[in-house]
Motif scaffolding. Structure first.
Motif, PDB file in Angstrom:
ATOM      1  N   GLU A 147       0.843  -1.207   0.000  1.00 32.52           N
ATOM      2  CA  GLU A 147       0.000   0.000   0.000  1.00 32.52           C
ATOM      3  C   GLU A 147       0.874   1.251   0.000  1.00 32.52           C
ATOM      4  OE1 GLU A 147      -4.133  -0.618   2.094  1.00 32.52           O
ATOM      5  OE2 GLU A 147      -2.556  -1.478   3.375  1.00 32.52           O
ATOM      6  N   ALA A 148       1.971   1.184   0.766  1.00 24.41           N
ATOM      7  CA  ALA A 148       2.896   2.326   0.797  1.00 24.41           C
ATOM      8  C   ALA A 148       3.529   2.549  -0.579  1.00 24.41           C
ATOM      9  CB  ALA A 148       3.982   2.087   1.847  1.00 24.41           C
ATOM     10  N   LEU A 149       3.624   1.465  -1.369  1.00 21.12           N
ATOM     11  CA  LEU A 149       4.198   1.583  -2.717  1.00 21.12           C
ATOM     12  C   LEU A 149       3.155   2.028  -3.751  1.00 21.12           C
ATOM     13  CD1 LEU A 149       6.420  -1.642  -2.652  1.00 21.12           C
ATOM     14  CD2 LEU A 149       7.264   0.711  -2.745  1.00 21.12           C
ATOM     15  N   GLY A 150       1.923   2.262  -3.288  1.00 24.62           N
ATOM     16  CA  GLY A 150       0.905   2.810  -4.192  1.00 24.62           C
ATOM     17  C   GLY A 150      -0.190   1.843  -4.591  1.00 24.62           C
ATOM     18  N   ALA A 151      -0.169   0.627  -4.033  1.00 24.29           N
ATOM     19  CA  ALA A 151      -1.205  -0.349  -4.377  1.00 24.29           C
ATOM     20  C   ALA A 151      -2.467  -0.128  -3.542  1.00 24.29           C
ATOM     21  CB  ALA A 151      -0.679  -1.757  -4.136  1.00 24.29           C
ATOM     22  N   THR A 152      -3.593  -0.590  -4.067  1.00 24.47           N
ATOM     23  CA  THR A 152      -4.831  -0.555  -3.294  1.00 24.47           C
ATOM     24  C   THR A 152      -5.253  -1.993  -2.979  1.00 24.47           C
ATOM     25  OG1 THR A 152      -6.178  -0.593  -5.292  1.00 24.47           O
ATOM     26  CG2 THR A 152      -5.644   1.576  -4.383  1.00 24.47           C
ATOM     27  N   VAL A 153      -5.966  -2.152  -1.881  1.00 22.50           N
ATOM     28  CA  VAL A 153      -6.296  -3.489  -1.390  1.00 22.50           C
ATOM     29  C   VAL A 153      -7.801  -3.677  -1.333  1.00 22.50           C
ATOM     30  CG1 VAL A 153      -6.199  -4.959   0.661  1.00 22.50           C
ATOM     31  CG2 VAL A 153      -4.162  -3.743  -0.076  1.00 22.50           C
ATOM     32  N   LYS A 154      -8.232  -4.883  -1.696  1.00 20.36           N
ATOM     33  CA  LYS A 154      -9.663  -5.175  -1.708  1.00 20.36           C
ATOM     34  C   LYS A 154      -9.886  -6.593  -1.176  1.00 20.36           C
ATOM     35  CE  LYS A 154     -13.329  -5.618  -5.111  1.00 20.36           C
ATOM     36  NZ  LYS A 154     -13.776  -5.516  -6.472  1.00 20.36           N
ATOM     37  N   GLN A 155     -10.928  -6.775  -0.359  1.00 17.86           N
ATOM     38  CA  GLN A 155     -11.273  -8.124   0.111  1.00 17.86           C
ATOM     39  C   GLN A 155     -11.966  -8.871  -1.017  1.00 17.86           C
ATOM     40  OE1 GLN A 155     -10.286  -9.046   3.194  1.00 17.86           O
ATOM     41  NE2 GLN A 155      -9.446  -6.964   3.389  1.00 17.86           N
ATOM     42  N   ILE A 156     -11.572 -10.106  -1.247  1.00 14.20           N
ATOM     43  CA  ILE A 156     -12.252 -10.924  -2.254  1.00 14.20           C
ATOM     44  C   ILE A 156     -12.551 -12.294  -1.657  1.00 14.20           C
ATOM     45  CG2 ILE A 156     -11.185  -9.755  -4.240  1.00 14.20           C
ATOM     46  CD1 ILE A 156      -9.294 -12.244  -4.404  1.00 14.20           C
ATOM     47  N   SER A 157     -13.163 -13.166  -2.486  1.00 12.81           N
ATOM     48  CA  SER A 157     -13.442 -14.521  -2.015  1.00 12.81           C
ATOM     49  C   SER A 157     -13.117 -15.538  -3.106  1.00 12.81           C
ATOM     50  CB  SER A 157     -14.922 -14.632  -1.611  1.00 12.81           C
ATOM     51  OG  SER A 157     -15.213 -15.970  -1.241  1.00 12.81           O
ATOM     52  N   LEU A 158     -12.527 -16.627  -2.695  1.00 10.85           N
ATOM     53  CA  LEU A 158     -12.317 -17.779  -3.588  1.00 10.85           C
ATOM     54  C   LEU A 158     -13.078 -18.933  -2.929  1.00 10.85           C
ATOM     55  CD1 LEU A 158      -8.438 -17.330  -4.069  1.00 10.85           C
ATOM     56  CD2 LEU A 158     -10.175 -16.835  -5.789  1.00 10.85           C
ATOM     57  N   PRO A 159     -14.398 -18.974  -3.150  1.00 15.30           N
ATOM     58  CA  PRO A 159     -15.262 -19.824  -2.314  1.00 15.30           C
ATOM     59  C   PRO A 159     -14.966 -21.322  -2.381  1.00 15.30           C
ATOM     60  CG  PRO A 159     -16.485 -18.844  -4.163  1.00 15.30           C
ATOM     61  CD  PRO A 159     -15.145 -18.182  -4.132  1.00 15.30           C
ATOM     62  N   ASN A 160     -14.324 -21.797  -3.449  1.00 10.63           N
ATOM     63  CA  ASN A 160     -14.091 -23.247  -3.558  1.00 10.63           C
ATOM     64  C   ASN A 160     -12.714 -23.698  -3.074  1.00 10.63           C
ATOM     65  OD1 ASN A 160     -16.638 -24.242  -4.778  1.00 10.63           O
ATOM     66  ND2 ASN A 160     -16.088 -22.749  -6.353  1.00 10.63           N
ATOM     67  N   THR A 161     -12.004 -22.792  -2.384  1.00  7.84           N
ATOM     68  CA  THR A 161     -10.658 -23.113  -1.890  1.00  7.84           C
ATOM     69  C   THR A 161     -10.607 -24.450  -1.137  1.00  7.84           C
ATOM     70  OG1 THR A 161     -10.072 -20.791  -1.747  1.00  7.84           O
ATOM     71  CG2 THR A 161      -8.794 -22.283  -0.368  1.00  7.84           C
ATOM     72  N   HIS A 162     -11.624 -24.713  -0.301  1.00  9.73           N
ATOM     73  CA  HIS A 162     -11.598 -25.940   0.519  1.00  9.73           C
ATOM     74  C   HIS A 162     -11.673 -27.208  -0.315  1.00  9.73           C
ATOM     75  CE1 HIS A 162     -15.834 -25.288  -0.305  1.00  9.73           C
ATOM     76  NE2 HIS A 162     -16.074 -26.514   0.091  1.00  9.73           N
ATOM     77  N   LEU A 163     -12.039 -27.086  -1.611  1.00 13.61           N
ATOM     78  CA  LEU A 163     -12.137 -28.278  -2.453  1.00 13.61           C
ATOM     79  C   LEU A 163     -10.848 -28.581  -3.204  1.00 13.61           C
ATOM     80  CD1 LEU A 163     -15.695 -27.611  -3.921  1.00 13.61           C
ATOM     81  CD2 LEU A 163     -15.067 -29.318  -2.188  1.00 13.61           C
ATOM     82  N   ALA A 164      -9.859 -27.683  -3.076  1.00 11.36           N
ATOM     83  CA  ALA A 164      -8.620 -27.859  -3.842  1.00 11.36           C
ATOM     84  C   ALA A 164      -7.879 -29.135  -3.426  1.00 11.36           C
ATOM     85  CB  ALA A 164      -7.717 -26.636  -3.685  1.00 11.36           C
ATOM     86  N   ILE A 165      -7.744 -29.361  -2.119  1.00  6.88           N
ATOM     87  CA  ILE A 165      -7.001 -30.550  -1.670  1.00  6.88           C
ATOM     88  C   ILE A 165      -7.719 -31.840  -2.095  1.00  6.88           C
ATOM     89  CG2 ILE A 165      -6.177 -31.825   0.352  1.00  6.88           C
ATOM     90  CD1 ILE A 165      -5.297 -29.208   1.573  1.00  6.88           C
ATOM     91  N   PRO A 166      -9.036 -31.953  -1.864  1.00  7.36           N
ATOM     92  CA  PRO A 166      -9.706 -33.164  -2.348  1.00  7.36           C
ATOM     93  C   PRO A 166      -9.553 -33.384  -3.860  1.00  7.36           C
ATOM     94  CG  PRO A 166     -11.133 -31.963  -0.846  1.00  7.36           C
ATOM     95  CD  PRO A 166      -9.921 -31.121  -1.041  1.00  7.36           C
ATOM     96  N   ALA A 167      -9.728 -32.351  -4.662  1.00 10.17           N
ATOM     97  CA  ALA A 167      -9.632 -32.534  -6.121  1.00 10.17           C
ATOM     98  C   ALA A 167      -8.200 -32.901  -6.516  1.00 10.17           C
ATOM     99  CB  ALA A 167     -10.064 -31.259  -6.846  1.00 10.17           C
ATOM    100  N   TYR A 168      -7.242 -32.225  -5.883  1.00 12.26           N
ATOM    101  CA  TYR A 168      -5.833 -32.500  -6.197  1.00 12.26           C
ATOM    102  C   TYR A 168      -5.473 -33.949  -5.880  1.00 12.26           C
ATOM    103  CZ  TYR A 168      -0.727 -32.167  -6.091  1.00 12.26           C
ATOM    104  OH  TYR A 168       0.606 -32.355  -6.323  1.00 12.26           O
ATOM    105  N   TYR A 169      -5.950 -34.460  -4.731  1.00 13.41           N
ATOM    106  CA  TYR A 169      -5.556 -35.811  -4.336  1.00 13.41           C
ATOM    107  C   TYR A 169      -6.325 -36.910  -5.069  1.00 13.41           C
ATOM    108  CZ  TYR A 169      -1.735 -34.299  -1.643  1.00 13.41           C
ATOM    109  OH  TYR A 169      -0.512 -33.765  -1.326  1.00 13.41           O
TER     110      TYR A 169
END
Lengths: 95, 482
Positions: B285-307
């Motif tokens: 942010e000090a370098l000039g970036a702006t920050v925003k909250q987002i969501s990646l709702p299927n994150t919890h499914l990554a490990i099951p799908a990967y395995y």
């Protein structure tokens, strides 16, 4: 999903893996816990979702059927466990 | 000399401060003295390295040097190197001297780089701690009771320990970024298809991607310049122009939009890691970036799908190891089936056998739709999460790992506990997007990694952001006390 010893023996045979008798139960327990982990997927409705095979949905490239490499049999066979007269040797298959 | 970056060493070679032979000898001496402790190399190739260094010095004298000529690196032992053992961390390939070079090895050779040797790794790249290596675990230079991460653990440990300025790595579920985070170095997983997979021993072909591991983002840019590009020998390689990644490093970050997924900041994360990552984001942010909250709702499914996906592809890829044409063959087989089963049973370690069996089961008759097809559908949901998020922000940020380096043996009893360490890294392999881990602080004296994720082919932007962060901070210059 829980796997028993018979399941593990069957899978190990399909995968052509020799598993020591005393290790079978541990594999059964570990594989069962991995399958429990992946079972979370079953709660998701994926009815109309197209399966994804390549991140950019690229299709297999084709090329002309041309000879591009010289024969390197001798060089490639230097790493083989057993070779005779340019052929890979394996235990007798046909009596 | 041994704590310098590739860019600094290139400068020293260009000005004649030292020769490539002197530089190479320095690193070889260091490996000799220190690697007994770290076990970061499987094979060291001093004669070849000095021959390459001498050739590089002659090339420079003749006026034909380019940016990489004379710089020493190490290759993860997953990359085929002609005339040098390529073990992939496995007993199966302990006797395998590769008859050919991987495309990226060829690229480095042509650029005049010097290869010091082959680095330690989890067997067939299956692991997050380097503990599944047939050659014993590599150790974390910050605390040798701790793991360096995996699977590219030897590459990360050798760089952090000052045994090489840079190394190649491969990343199927986090295998570049996670060890980079745990060892306090910089590691980039490029977009799937950006770097050739030819000659990189296959684990899960739709996820595997090679990338650089270095001290700095600038060095990763130099490495990627050599590695990236279309390769007709890799059927999934993408034919897109390759920029000079060093040219955009100094671009301003003013107006950069950063997304923070709420799923990456849960209560399961070591609170010290969360604090360091939040501090890093304030720096942006000090370098000039702006920050925003987002969501990646299927994150919890990554490990099951990967395995499912990774073991399924592994069970197919590893069927080539049958004791017939190369690799380990058991003693006195009674018949062909006995030879297959015992060669594979004795040649593969436990984790590899586990994953082959999970994959075999998932692909066996009657289970394909419930497992593999389902996992590929979930994979698209995960990809869509990222595509949506990256239409609103330029870069997604979060911790690379939920915990700092753990103790050797701490997570080997239960494979699933080990798998959870990759929760933030492996969704990216499923989506195919690029990600970089950079050091951003310490938790209990152990390095913490900040992960930055970009859209397809956004490597320039990621390296630029990482470089700017490293211009403003000094986490990447810290080295473990000897």
């Amino acid at each position: 999903m829980s796997l028993d010893r018979t399941d593990v023996e069957k899978i190990a045979h399909l995968a052509r893996l020799n598993i020591a008798e005393q290790d079978i139960q541990e594999y059964a327990d570990n594989l069962s816990s991995i399958l429990d982990l992946v079972d979370q997927m079953q709660a998701v409705d994926t009815q109309d979702i197209t399966p994804m095979a390549h991140p950019m949905d690229a299709i297999q490239r084709l090329r002309l059927d041309e000879v591009t490499e010289a024969d390197q049999r001798d060089r490639l066979q230097t790493v083989a466990p057993s070779v005779e007269a340019g052929l890979f040797q394996v235990p007798k298959v046909i009596e | 000399m041994l704590d310098k970056t590739l860019a600094e060493l290139a400068q020293g070679l260009a000005t004649g401060e030292f020769s490539s032979v002197e530089l190479t000898q320095n690193y070889l001496d260091r490996i000799n003295a220190e690697d007994g402790k770290l076990n970061s190399f499987i094979t060291v190739t001093p004669e070849q390295a000095l021959a390459q260094a001498s050739a590089a010095d002659q090339r420079r004298a003749a006026g034909n040097a380019d940016a990489f000529t004379g710089l020493p690196i190490a290759h993860k032992d997953i990359f085929c190197t002609q005339g040098v053992r390529t073990s992939c961390g496995s007993k199966m390939l302990d006797n395998f001297v590769s008859p050919y070079n991987a495309t990226i090895v060829e690229h480095f050779n042509q650029a005049g780089a010097v290869s010091l040797g082959k680095t330690n790794m989890d067997e067939f790249a299956m692991g997050s701690s380097n503990e599944s290596s047939f050659y014993g675990p590599a150790r974390n230079p910050w605390n040798t009771d701790c793991v360096p991460g995996g699977s590219s653990g030897g590459s990360a440990a050798s760089i952090a320990g000052g045994l090489t300025p840079a190394a190649t790595g491969s990343d199927t579920g986090g295998s570049i970024r996670q060890p980079a985070a745990l060892c306090g170095i910089t590691g980039l997983k490029p977009t799937y298809g950006r770097v050739s997979r030819y000659g990189m021993i296959a684990y899960a072909s739709s996820l595997d991607q090679a990338g650089p591991m270095t001290r700095t983002a600038e060095d990763s840019a130099m490495m990627l310049n050599v590695m990236a590009g279309f390769d007709p020998k890799d059927s999934t390689s993408l034919d897109r122009p390759v920029p000079d990644y060093t040219l955009t490093l100094n671009d301003s970050l003013k107006g950069l939009k950063i997304g923070l997924p709420k799923e990456f900041f849960s209560d399961d994360i070591d609170p010290q890691i969360t604090i360091q990552v939040q501090n890093a984001i304030r720096e942006f942010e000090a370098l000039g970036a702006t920050v925003k909250q987002i969501s990646l709702p299927n994150t919890h499914l990554a490990i099951p799908a990967y395995y499912i996906i990774a073991p399924a592809e592994a069970s197919s890829n590893l069927s080539r190891f049958d004791g017939v044409r190369y690799g380990y063959r058991c003693e006195d087989p009674t018949d062909l089936e006995d030879m297959y089963k015992r060669s594979r049973g004795e040649g593969f370690g436990e984790e590899v056998k586990r994953r082959i069996m999970v994959g075999t089961y998932a692909l066996s008759e009657g289970f394909y739709d419930a497992y593999y097809k389902k996992a590929l559908q979930i994979r698209r949901l995960i990809q869509q999460d990222y595509v949506t998020a990256l239409s609103e922000v330029d870069i997604i940020m979060g911790p690379t790992t939920p915990h700092p380096a753990f103790k050797l043996g701490e997570k080997t009893a239960d494979p699933v506990t080990m798998y959870m360490e990759d929760i933030f890294t492996l969704s990216l392999n499923l989506a195919g997007m690029p990600g970089i881990s950079v050091p951003c602080g310490f938790a209990n004296g152990l390095p913490v990694g900040l992960q930055m994720i970009g859209n397809y082919f956004a490597e320039e932007r990621l390296l630029n952001a990482a470089h700017q962060f490293q211009q403003a901070t000094d986490w990447h210059t810290q080295t473990p006390g000897q």
